[in-house]
Enzyme design. Structure first.
Site, PDB file in Angstrom:
ATOM      1  N   ASP A   1      21.352   0.673   5.736  1.00 39.01           N
ATOM      2  CA  ASP A   1      20.007   1.364   5.229  1.00 39.01           C
ATOM      3  C   ASP A   1      20.084   2.708   5.141  1.00 39.01           C
ATOM      4  O   ASP A   1      20.269   3.445   5.922  1.00 39.01           O
ATOM      5  CB  ASP A   1      18.692   0.561   5.989  1.00 39.01           C
TER       6      ASP A   1
ATOM      7  N   ASP B   1      17.793  -4.293  -0.087  1.00 35.70           N
ATOM      8  CA  ASP B   1      15.670  -4.688   0.142  1.00 35.70           C
ATOM      9  C   ASP B   1      15.109  -4.335  -1.301  1.00 35.70           C
ATOM     10  O   ASP B   1      13.982  -5.414  -0.669  1.00 35.70           O
ATOM     11  CB  ASP B   1      15.513  -4.136   1.186  1.00 35.70           C
TER      12      ASP B   1
END
Length: 157
Positions: free
Chosen positions: A117, A136
């Site tokens: 991330d 995501d």
């Protein structure tokens, strides 16, 4: 069906390409953070071993493989659902977003042991401690799209 496959492929490639560019090429894995448009958009490296927002994060290898299995099962279920129901174009695109994003995060877990991330957005004086990635975004948009574009009227045939 073509919309689903093409969307999943584009989403997967875009996710992996952005991760490679940011994490490897730009060196975010080593640097930790890069300010792009402070304070609104920054790159903050986070290795997510759990699900959204690090929930169920655990360094145990078992949890990693459970999350891989869950993501693959959900992807397969969505694929079968789309094959059986043959919903409209927007539902197929939504399914492709969800599948492509899920497979992008699965590949991260297989290669790195965690999801890479790196996007961090802050607004309006509220500091956001969480990072996310293209997969995501695609998973979230795909899930919302499946809610909006499936169901409703049944075919009379």
């Amino acid at each position: 069906m073509r919309a689903l496959g093409l969307t999943a492929l584009i989403t997967f490639v875009l996710d992996q390409l952005t991760k490679w560019l940011v994490v490897q090429w730009a060196g975010l894995a080593v640097r930790g953070e890069i300010d792009l448009l402070p304070p609104w958009l920054n790159l903050r490296m986070a290795w997510n071993r759990g699900v959204n927002f690090g929930l169920m994060a655990n360094d145990a290898d078992l949890m990693r493989w459970i999350l891989i299995g869950v993501a693959l099962a959900i992807s397969l279920w969505v694929l079968i659902w789309m094959l059986r129901e043959r919903p409209g174009r927007w539902a197929m695109i939504s399914g492709g977003l969800l599948i492509g994003g899920a497979l992008g995060n699965v590949l991260d877990r297989v290669i790195y042991g965690a999801v890479a991330d790196f996007l961090n957005m802050t607004c309006c004086g509220i500091e956001n401690p969480y990072s996310f990635n293209v997969a995501d975004i695609a998973i979230f948009a795909g899930a919302i799209g499946l809610i909006l574009f499936t169901g409703g009227k049944k075919n009379k045939a």
